[in-house]
Design a protein around this motif. Sequence first.
Motif: not given
Length: 192
Positions: A12, A16, A20, A24, A38, A40-43, A45, A55, A59
Amino acid sequence: MDNTKTYWEAHRQTYDTAVAAPMKALVASLADEFGDAKIFRPYRDVRFAKDKTPYKTHQGAFVPRGPATGYYVQVGAPGVRVGVGFYEASSPRLASIRDAIVDTRRGGELEEILATMQASGWELGGDRLKTAPRGFDVDHPRIELLRHKSMTLGKSYGFEPFIHTPELLEHVRTDWREATPFVEWVLRYAKA
């Protein structure tokens, strides 16, 4: 290659700091000109997916400029990719876009924008109907554009040497500026 929770938790910190944080920083540097992104989350659905890997392998970040319309940047295994467009349209919004495409002046303007962008390496994409949309002549000169339910333009940098340098910022900025006429065309004529 190892898309498990165990591997994710063990690495992780690498996500980060190496994925990530640079994303950012990139979108923060573009925010004054294009707006806030925005990220996006790494997870994934996985509720209704056959593929249950938890995952994402890329990114992405999206700068909204209107309903489901804006600028996009992504880093993943194939490298860095930028994009623009609208990824979803309600029935009234899609009807408005199609009305503009049919119009000689507005549709011609879109054709010119797309031709210019495709000549400089952008790829036209998006969800499309296999046939003509209901109510439109299959022989319409812009039938290929009328078939779009979403419309995007993308450009891949792959693993060009500059993607690991601050120079990436200027490439993304330049490409998003180049694509702004397309985004503005969509926002001007996509009425909901």
